[in-house]
Design a protein around this motif. Structure first.
Motif, PDB file in Angstrom:
ATOM      1  N   VAL A  89      25.765   1.220  42.942  1.00 50.25           N
ATOM      2  CA  VAL A  89      26.278   2.062  41.544  1.00 50.25           C
ATOM      3  C   VAL A  89      27.661   2.493  41.772  1.00 50.25           C
ATOM      4  CG1 VAL A  89      23.938   2.543  40.949  1.00 50.25           C
ATOM      5  CG2 VAL A  89      25.237   4.379  41.948  1.00 50.25           C
ATOM      6  N   ILE A 103      22.113  11.212  48.513  1.00 52.01           N
ATOM      7  CA  ILE A 103      22.142  10.022  49.316  1.00 52.01           C
ATOM      8  C   ILE A 103      23.405   9.519  49.657  1.00 52.01           C
ATOM      9  CG2 ILE A 103      22.213   8.651  47.114  1.00 52.01           C
ATOM     10  CD1 ILE A 103      20.152   6.706  48.350  1.00 52.01           C
ATOM     11  N   THR A 104      24.637   9.738  48.798  1.00 54.76           N
ATOM     12  CA  THR A 104      25.916   9.166  49.270  1.00 54.76           C
ATOM     13  C   THR A 104      26.309   9.826  50.370  1.00 54.76           C
ATOM     14  OG1 THR A 104      26.074   8.882  46.920  1.00 54.76           O
ATOM     15  CG2 THR A 104      28.073   8.586  48.113  1.00 54.76           C
ATOM     16  N   THR A 140      15.712   3.808  33.090  1.00 52.87           N
ATOM     17  CA  THR A 140      16.234   2.364  32.472  1.00 52.87           C
ATOM     18  C   THR A 140      15.089   2.079  31.546  1.00 52.87           C
ATOM     19  OG1 THR A 140      17.078   1.993  34.469  1.00 52.87           O
ATOM     20  CG2 THR A 140      16.948   0.396  32.864  1.00 52.87           C
ATOM     21  N   ALA A 187      22.160   0.627  48.310  1.00 53.04           N
ATOM     22  CA  ALA A 187      21.972   1.802  47.671  1.00 53.04           C
ATOM     23  C   ALA A 187      23.243   2.337  47.388  1.00 53.04           C
ATOM     24  CB  ALA A 187      21.168   2.870  49.035  1.00 53.04           C
ATOM     25  N   LYS A 225      31.552  13.856  29.230  1.00 51.39           N
ATOM     26  CA  LYS A 225      32.135  12.224  29.429  1.00 51.39           C
ATOM     27  C   LYS A 225      31.104  11.231  28.916  1.00 51.39           C
ATOM     28  CE  LYS A 225      30.893  10.906  33.885  1.00 51.39           C
ATOM     29  NZ  LYS A 225      30.553   9.432  33.575  1.00 51.39           N
ATOM     30  N   ALA A 256      21.934  11.971  43.774  1.00 46.30           N
ATOM     31  CA  ALA A 256      23.214  11.152  43.866  1.00 46.30           C
ATOM     32  C   ALA A 256      23.939  11.474  45.131  1.00 46.30           C
ATOM     33  CB  ALA A 256      23.705  10.728  42.573  1.00 46.30           C
ATOM     34  N   ARG A 262      31.209   0.962  40.054  1.00 53.94           N
ATOM     35  CA  ARG A 262      32.533   1.867  39.378  1.00 53.94           C
ATOM     36  C   ARG A 262      33.894   1.019  40.127  1.00 53.94           C
ATOM     37  NH1 ARG A 262      27.942   3.930  38.743  1.00 53.94           N
ATOM     38  NH2 ARG A 262      27.624   5.580  37.255  1.00 53.94           N
ATOM     39  N   GLY A 305      15.440   6.219  38.380  1.00 59.67           N
ATOM     40  CA  GLY A 305      16.122   5.417  37.877  1.00 59.67           C
ATOM     41  C   GLY A 305      15.596   4.212  36.894  1.00 59.67           C
ATOM     42  N   LEU A 306      14.479   3.470  37.565  1.00 58.67           N
ATOM     43  CA  LEU A 306      13.819   2.634  36.877  1.00 58.67           C
ATOM     44  C   LEU A 306      13.061   3.454  35.532  1.00 58.67           C
ATOM     45  CD1 LEU A 306      11.880   0.801  39.522  1.00 58.67           C
ATOM     46  CD2 LEU A 306      13.657  -0.285  38.047  1.00 58.67           C
ATOM     47  N   ASP A 341      18.302  -3.953  41.773  1.00 56.77           N
ATOM     48  CA  ASP A 341      19.165  -3.165  42.747  1.00 56.77           C
ATOM     49  C   ASP A 341      17.952  -2.084  43.369  1.00 56.77           C
ATOM     50  OD1 ASP A 341      20.931  -1.949  44.540  1.00 56.77           O
ATOM     51  OD2 ASP A 341      21.117  -0.301  42.836  1.00 56.77           O
ATOM     52  N   GLY A 396      22.451  11.082  28.236  1.00 56.03           N
ATOM     53  CA  GLY A 396      22.536  12.195  29.180  1.00 56.03           C
ATOM     54  C   GLY A 396      21.427  13.363  28.834  1.00 56.03           C
ATOM     55  N   VAL A 454      21.043  13.078  39.364  1.00 57.27           N
ATOM     56  CA  VAL A 454      22.532  13.399  39.445  1.00 57.27           C
ATOM     57  C   VAL A 454      22.597  14.354  40.761  1.00 57.27           C
ATOM     58  CG1 VAL A 454      23.787  12.881  37.525  1.00 57.27           C
ATOM     59  CG2 VAL A 454      22.725  15.039  37.808  1.00 57.27           C
ATOM     60  N   THR A 487      17.584   3.895  28.766  1.00 58.95           N
ATOM     61  CA  THR A 487      18.920   4.011  28.914  1.00 58.95           C
ATOM     62  C   THR A 487      19.565   2.559  29.299  1.00 58.95           C
ATOM     63  OG1 THR A 487      18.631   6.394  29.651  1.00 58.95           O
ATOM     64  CG2 THR A 487      20.617   5.486  30.091  1.00 58.95           C
ATOM     65  N   ILE A 489      20.313  -3.783  37.449  1.00 51.81           N
ATOM     66  CA  ILE A 489      20.058  -2.620  38.228  1.00 51.81           C
ATOM     67  C   ILE A 489      18.659  -2.474  38.688  1.00 51.81           C
ATOM     68  CG2 ILE A 489      19.542  -1.098  36.312  1.00 51.81           C
ATOM     69  CD1 ILE A 489      21.826   0.034  39.024  1.00 51.81           C
TER      70      ILE A 489
HETATM   71  C1  HEM Z   1      20.684   4.928  44.871  1.00 49.80           C
HETATM   72  C2  HEM Z   1      21.882   5.159  44.368  1.00 49.80           C
HETATM   73  C3  HEM Z   1      22.198   5.838  43.027  1.00 49.80           C
HETATM   74  C4  HEM Z   1      23.235   6.779  42.694  1.00 49.80           C
HETATM   75  C5  HEM Z   1      23.970   7.261  43.823  1.00 49.80           C
HETATM   76  C6  HEM Z   1      23.199   6.918  41.405  1.00 49.80           C
HETATM   77  C7  HEM Z   1      24.068   7.911  40.616  1.00 49.80           C
HETATM   78  C8  HEM Z   1      24.071   8.052  39.420  1.00 49.80           C
HETATM   79  C9  HEM Z   1      24.996   9.070  38.580  1.00 49.80           C
HETATM   80  C10 HEM Z   1      26.118   9.696  39.135  1.00 49.80           C
HETATM   81  C11 HEM Z   1      24.853   9.105  37.499  1.00 49.80           C
HETATM   82  C12 HEM Z   1      25.594   9.795  36.223  1.00 49.80           C
HETATM   83  C13 HEM Z   1      26.368   8.731  35.163  1.00 49.80           C
HETATM   84  C14 HEM Z   1      27.662   8.846  35.605  1.00 49.80           C
HETATM   85  O1  HEM Z   1      28.323   9.971  35.738  1.00 49.80           O
HETATM   86  O2  HEM Z   1      28.326   7.679  35.690  1.00 49.80           O
HETATM   87  C15 HEM Z   1      23.802   8.115  37.150  1.00 49.80           C
HETATM   88  C16 HEM Z   1      22.941   7.727  36.015  1.00 49.80           C
HETATM   89  C17 HEM Z   1      22.108   6.956  35.884  1.00 49.80           C
HETATM   90  N1  HEM Z   1      21.454   6.171  36.811  1.00 49.80           N
HETATM   91 FE1  HEM Z   1      21.919   6.126  38.724  1.00 49.80          FE
HETATM   92  N2  HEM Z   1      22.315   6.172  40.715  1.00 49.80           N
HETATM   93  C18 HEM Z   1      21.675   5.456  41.709  1.00 49.80           C
HETATM   94  C19 HEM Z   1      20.534   4.695  41.622  1.00 49.80           C
HETATM   95  C20 HEM Z   1      20.177   4.007  40.338  1.00 49.80           C
HETATM   96  C21 HEM Z   1      19.173   3.069  39.995  1.00 49.80           C
HETATM   97  C22 HEM Z   1      18.460   2.203  41.114  1.00 49.80           C
HETATM   98  C23 HEM Z   1      18.990   3.033  38.782  1.00 49.80           C
HETATM   99  C24 HEM Z   1      18.260   2.126  38.097  1.00 49.80           C
HETATM  100  C25 HEM Z   1      17.147   1.484  38.411  1.00 49.80           C
HETATM  101  C26 HEM Z   1      19.917   4.021  38.123  1.00 49.80           C
HETATM  102  C27 HEM Z   1      19.800   4.237  36.864  1.00 49.80           C
HETATM  103  C28 HEM Z   1      20.368   5.066  36.138  1.00 49.80           C
HETATM  104  C29 HEM Z   1      20.478   5.553  34.664  1.00 49.80           C
HETATM  105  C30 HEM Z   1      19.743   4.832  33.904  1.00 49.80           C
HETATM  106  C31 HEM Z   1      21.350   6.565  34.492  1.00 49.80           C
HETATM  107  C32 HEM Z   1      21.906   7.184  33.173  1.00 49.80           C
HETATM  108  C33 HEM Z   1      23.265   6.435  32.808  1.00 49.80           C
HETATM  109  C34 HEM Z   1      23.754   6.770  31.480  1.00 49.80           C
HETATM  110  O3  HEM Z   1      23.074   7.754  30.750  1.00 49.80           O
HETATM  111  O4  HEM Z   1      24.897   6.402  31.299  1.00 49.80           O
HETATM  112  N3  HEM Z   1      20.352   4.681  39.189  1.00 49.80           N
HETATM  113  N4  HEM Z   1      23.347   7.781  38.166  1.00 49.80           N
END
Ligand code: HEM
Length: 273
Positions: free
Chosen positions: A185, A88-89, A130, A182, A61, A85, A189, A126-127, A148, A66, A82, A135, A145
């Motif tokens: 994200v 936590i949820t 990014t 938390a 997707k 993710a 969506r 995530g930081l 956040d 990725g 992932v 990313t 983000i």
């Molecule tokens: C705390 C709860 C969080 C959850 C539940 C979460 C969940 C996810 C999920 C499910 C994905 C897979 C991408 C998708 O299918 O849409 C993802 C990707 C990603 N997340 Fe998180 N995330 C969280 C926090 C964060 C934070 C705080 C950051 C940054 C500071 C972050 C940065 C990213 C990045 C850079 C990706 C890759 C996106 C991509 O390649 O398109 N996430 N996250």
């Protein structure tokens, strides 16, 4: 469900007939429905390839970065991200149910520790994804983000410290704020889908750089945080009018969440599993 009512209930005991308590319960149920759909997507789409090492399947997707052949560190960070993710949820939803807290306090404490560890892992990982892996689509999104992530780390620390020193009213307030940021994200969506349904996508840019994208980059954490704050204040010392107005706001937010979650399932998650 009266028990959930009490979970996020104001310091002033909420009566079952109290509109603020009722709409808080409704809001929790709407969030739970939407987040359970998100969890189902993560478990069905990301878990099988991640647990079997078939990372290339992440890219079935559209995502920004990725699986990248040869990028071992980046792929491992993504894998942990992932997997955590879903943890936590689900953990957040469980943590807000007071029946669990009062009947099984040890479960509440252990789930709380797991929630804090996952919050820090997701925020710090995530930081790195990014800024370290690069990313991001535009600076505003990346800064949004990042804000956040910083709020998650801050509120996690404050919720933990209040629990350690047995200041439970403070702990509850910081934990609710932590839950709001938390969930950012997921809110993002749901926000995109609700806005898309209502306006047909006005202000959404091709590279996620339109006015609505820029707004949502910060609103994904600050808007739920503001609603949580109003709720906490109305519950603690709101006039009857403030309580009614906050109840109406929670009710309207719940409808938006339900519509956005259904849209997210139909467009963003369901078609890929
Ligand atoms: C705390 C709860 C969080 C959850 C539940 C979460 C969940 C996810 C999920 C499910 C994905 C897979 C991408 C998708 O299918 O849409 C993802 C990707 C990603 N997340 Fe998180 N995330 C969280 C926090 C964060 C934070 C705080 C950051 C940054 C500071 C972050 C940065 C990213 C990045 C850079 C990706 C890759 C996106 C991509 O390649 O398109 N996430 N996250």
């Amino acid at each position: 469900m009266a028990s959930i009512d009490a979970s996020i209930a104001p310091a002033r005991p909420a009566r079952r007939t109290d509109w603020l308590g009722r709409s808080a319960t409704f809001c929790y149920l709407a969030i739970a429905a939407g987040q359970l759909l998100f969890i189902a997507f993560i478990l069905l789409y990301y878990y099988p390839p991640t647990l079997t090492g078939n990372f290339a399947d992440w890219n079935r997707k559209p995502i920004i970065t990725g699986f990248v052949a040869g990028d071992t560190a980046g792929n491992l960070f993504f894998a942990v991200h992932v997997l955590m993710a879903a943890v936590i949820t689900f953990g957040g939803l469980v943590q807000l149910v007071p029946a669990i807290r009062s009947r099984w306090p040890a479960a509440h404490r252990w789930n709380g520790r797991l929630y804090l560890v996952s919050a820090l892992t997701l925020a710090l990982g995530g930081l790195w994804m990014t800024w370290g892996r690069g990313t991001w689509l535009n600076y505003v999104g990346a800064i949004g983000i990042t804000l956040d992530a910083l709020l998650i780390v801050l509120f996690a620390g404050l919720a933990w410290r209040a629990a350690r020193s047995h200041r439970f009213a403070d702990h509850r307030r910081w934990a609710i704020r932590l839950f709001a940021v938390a969930s950012a994200v997921w809110f993002m969506r749901v926000g995109y889908m609700a806005w898309g349904l209502a306006t047909g996508g006005a202000g959404i840019g091709k590279a996620m750089d339109g006015p609505f994208d820029l707004f949502l980059a910060f609103a994904n954490s600050l808007l739920p945080l503001a609603v949580a704050e109003l709720y906490l204040r109305a519950g603690a010392r709101g006039t009857p009018l403030a309580r009614q107005a906050t109840a109406a706001l929670l009710g309207a937010s719940s409808l938006v969440i339900l519509a956005g979650s259904a849209g997210a399932w139909m467009v963003m998650w369901g078609p890929y599993i």
